[in-house]
Design an enzyme around this catalytic site. Structure first.
Site, short mmCIF file in Angstrom:
data_model
loop_
_atom_site.label_atom_id
_atom_site.label_comp_id
_atom_site.label_asym_id
_atom_site.label_seq_id
_atom_site.Cartn_x
_atom_site.Cartn_y
_atom_site.Cartn_z
N GLU A 359 17.71 63.04 158.18
CA GLU A 359 18.81 62.94 159.15
C GLU A 359 19.50 64.28 159.39
OE1 GLU A 359 21.22 59.63 157.86
OE2 GLU A 359 19.69 58.18 158.45
N GLU A 464 13.04 55.17 157.21
CA GLU A 464 14.15 54.57 156.45
C GLU A 464 14.73 53.40 157.21
OE1 GLU A 464 17.13 57.22 154.62
OE2 GLU A 464 18.64 55.78 155.29
#
Length: 628
Positions: A359, A464
């Protein structure tokens, strides 16, 4: 929390002592916490398992002899596996194809595109598909309000019949957002087309986080074995992939990287002298990776991801918060990757792929509360092209590792891929992109289909996935009040829906987040707890298989790596009956249904090489069909 401690421990003893063999089937032992559905309870002496054994023609003839007293043709067998809100978990039944059923094959799929009449009426009303582009107010309203439209799926058309009626990619029929009227007695017809094939399956798995290792280690050895077999065994969920953090994450008990102890070196470590795998690697990650691979008797596809570089490499000198990698450490950061890969290789663990960083947008946000490092796509392009890509390329075949960029939410895909994959200097080193789902309610799965259309040579992997609130796919965010819901069926539905949507849009694999968490959804050093497919109750040496576990298993158990998605056509199906189909390497066909309706749905499935079957899909259930 309402608790029903049933059945008593005596029941476990009655059902069977010791750990089950891989081919031994055992039913779920339910416990109801009053939160929507049951969990299945496992301990040191008992756990539910279900083996998948396809019937051969000989087995079919034997079954006919047993039923009719003589060898009688019954049609080819189909295994039907069902899990439901009412408590079924991988319940197996057998049905048979019937060559004499005269169901007419479906020639187009109304869940993919409009019929000619609908398409004309849409254009006559002045609704331009180009302006809509799959992101209309109506679609977003339906997503957020929970209607969950199943109409934004992209599709490639390969024959004259379907192509004739297919509108441009992402054209949406706005008028079909009206909620379905109940039609429990209507037969919905599906057609399998094995010859129309799409992406290969990379695999399905979850993350070997520190939190997962802590929770698994809190159990007795026999209970740990049941947990590991539940995930990686052939009679379990048959996971074939795993994610390995390079250092710590928020789901650790402390913030750390693999090169923090540099004070004695003057505050920096230009030769990575202090680089070392940590106690968490040796106690909480590596042992369970080895165990999983020993259960499978083969290597997992492991994807390694860093959350942050050491603080001394970053502009903010902190493992969290807003900060990026200092440009003078670009090559050193690539060398850090190599050290990690080699050190794991020394422990007998080969990493299949690395992401360029978890991220990357988090580290551009002031005050971000846990491990992160920010990247702009332009800086990432430079680092891949100049440092990471050439460094790993020079080490082949010693380290044959795939590079996966992005590793962030789907809304970032268009700009990130344009920057990195439109430039050959970086694109030549990239193998695929990693996506997360935390803001899918704003973007949707169709964005990955557009990515695939533009960049067909790159795989797409969901790296994820995690839930922390029953009403959205936002994940573990500060505004979510209830992080863990023991027995939530709606969360399980959200998981399976997301996997089906993504895979119908060219996503090749799916990685859940933590393998196991405690009943509070931790530990997490940043206090950002979450839900998980398995929850550990260490005080009683037991663990709970959540409905989420079975939602994922309805694909992972039956669809191994290198399976390929195939066409599954349907005409005018209920909107909340989701579906997908695969052809396995052993030539078995797998069809998965998610019924989010509160009534049973009757379907027929036609395969030109097999005939027709008719199946009842129970209300609020998952159902997987398997046949050869």
């Amino acid at each position: 929390m309402k608790k029903h401690w049933f059945p008593p421990l005596l029941f476990f003893a009655v059902m069977g002592l010791g750990n089950p063999q891989e081919d031994q089937d055992r039913p779920c032992i339910p416990r109801d916490f009053g939160r929507g559905s049951i969990v299945c309870v496992c301990n040191s002496t008992y756990c539910d398992f279900a083996s998948v054994k396809l019937l051969s023609p000989h087995d079919n003839a034997t079954a006919a002899t047993e039923i009719y007293g003589q060898s009688q043709f019954m049609g080819l067998p189909v295994q039907v596996w069902t899990s439901s809100k009412t408590g079924s978990r991988f319940h197996k039944s057998i049905i048979y194809f019937n060559q004499e059923l005269a169901d007419e094959p479906v020639v187009y799929d109304s869940q993919h595109f409009l019929s000619p009449t609908d398409s004309k009426s849409l254009h006559n009303r002045g609704k331009s598909p180009a302006r809509n582009n799959g992101f209309s107010f109506f679609q977003r309203f339906a997503e957020i309000s929970g209607l969950q439209p199943y109409l934004n799926e992209a599709h490639e058309f390969t024959d004259a019949v379907t192509a004739k009626y297919a509108p441009p990619l992402n054209e949406i029929n706005l008028f079909r957002y009206v909620a379905d009227f109940p039609r429990p007695n209507r037969l919905t017809k599906f057609t399998i087309r094995q010859d129309v094939q799409y992406q290969k399956v990379l695999g399905i798995g979850a993350a070997f986080t520190d939190a997962a290792g802590i929770n698994i280690a809190s159990l007795s050895r026999d209970t740990q074995e049941n947990l590991m077999k539940s995930y990686f065994g052939r009679s379990g969920n048959n996971y074939s992939m795993g994610r390995v953090p390079m250092g710590g994450t928020d789901f650790s008990t402390r913030p750390y990287t693999l090169d923090d102890m540099v004070d004695h070196l003057g505050g920096t470590d230009l030769n990575l002298t202090a680089f070392a795998l940590q106690p968490e690697d040796f106690k909480l990650k590596i042992p369970y990776i080895r165990w999983a691979e020993s259960i499978r008797n083969e290597s997992l596809k492991l994807v390694a991801s860093p959350w942050s570089a050491p603080a001394w490499m970053k502009t903010n000198n902190d493992i969290k918060g807003r900060g990026v990698l200092k440009t003078e450490y670009y090559q050193l950061w690539a060398d850090y990757f190599v050290r990690f890969l080699r050190d794991y290789q020394k422990e007998g663990i080969n990493i299949w792929g690395v992401t360029t960083g978890n991220e990357p947008l988090n580290g551009l946000i002031p005050g971000w509360p846990f491990n992160c490092m920010g990247w702009k796509s332009s800086d990432m392009k430079k680092w891949i092209a100049t440092n990471l890509g050439p460094t790993l390329a020079l080490l082949k075949p010693e380290l044959d590792v795939k590079i996966i960029t992005l590793d962030d939410n789907k809304g970032t895909i268009p700009t990130w891929s344009k920057e990195i994959l439109d430039d050959d200097s970086s694109a030549r080193y990239v193998d695929g992109i990693g996506t997360h789902w935390y803001f899918d309610f704003l973007v949707g799965s169709d964005v990955v289909s557009r990515f695939h259309k533009k960049y067909p040579d790159y795989f797409i992997l969901q790296t994820e996935s995690c839930l922390g609130e029953s009403s959205s796919r936002l994940g573990f965010t500060p505004w979510e009040v209830e992080k863990v819901i023991v027995g939530s069926w709606s969360r399980a539905e959200q998981y399976l829906e997301a996997i089906i949507r993504d895979m119908r849009n060219w996503v090749g694999g799916f990685l859940d987040w933590n393998l196991a968490l405690d009943l509070d959804g931790g530990p997490n050093w940043a206090k950002l707890t979450a839900d998980a497919a398995i929850l550990v109750n260490h005080s009683r040496d037991e663990f709970f298989k959540q409905p989420i576990f079975y939602a994922i298993g309805h694909i992972s158990k039956f669809v191994p790596p290198d399976s390929v998605r195939i066409d599954l056509l349907v005409k005018d199906a209920p909107r909340n009956l989701l579906h997908i189909a695969f052809l396995r390497p052993d030539k078995a066909v797998v069809v998965i249904f998610l019924n989010r309706l509160n009534y049973d749905v009757k379907i027929s499935l036609y395969d030109k090489d097999r005939g027709t079957i008719r199946v009842n899909i129970p209300a609020l259930s998952f159902q997987t069909l398997v046949y050869q």
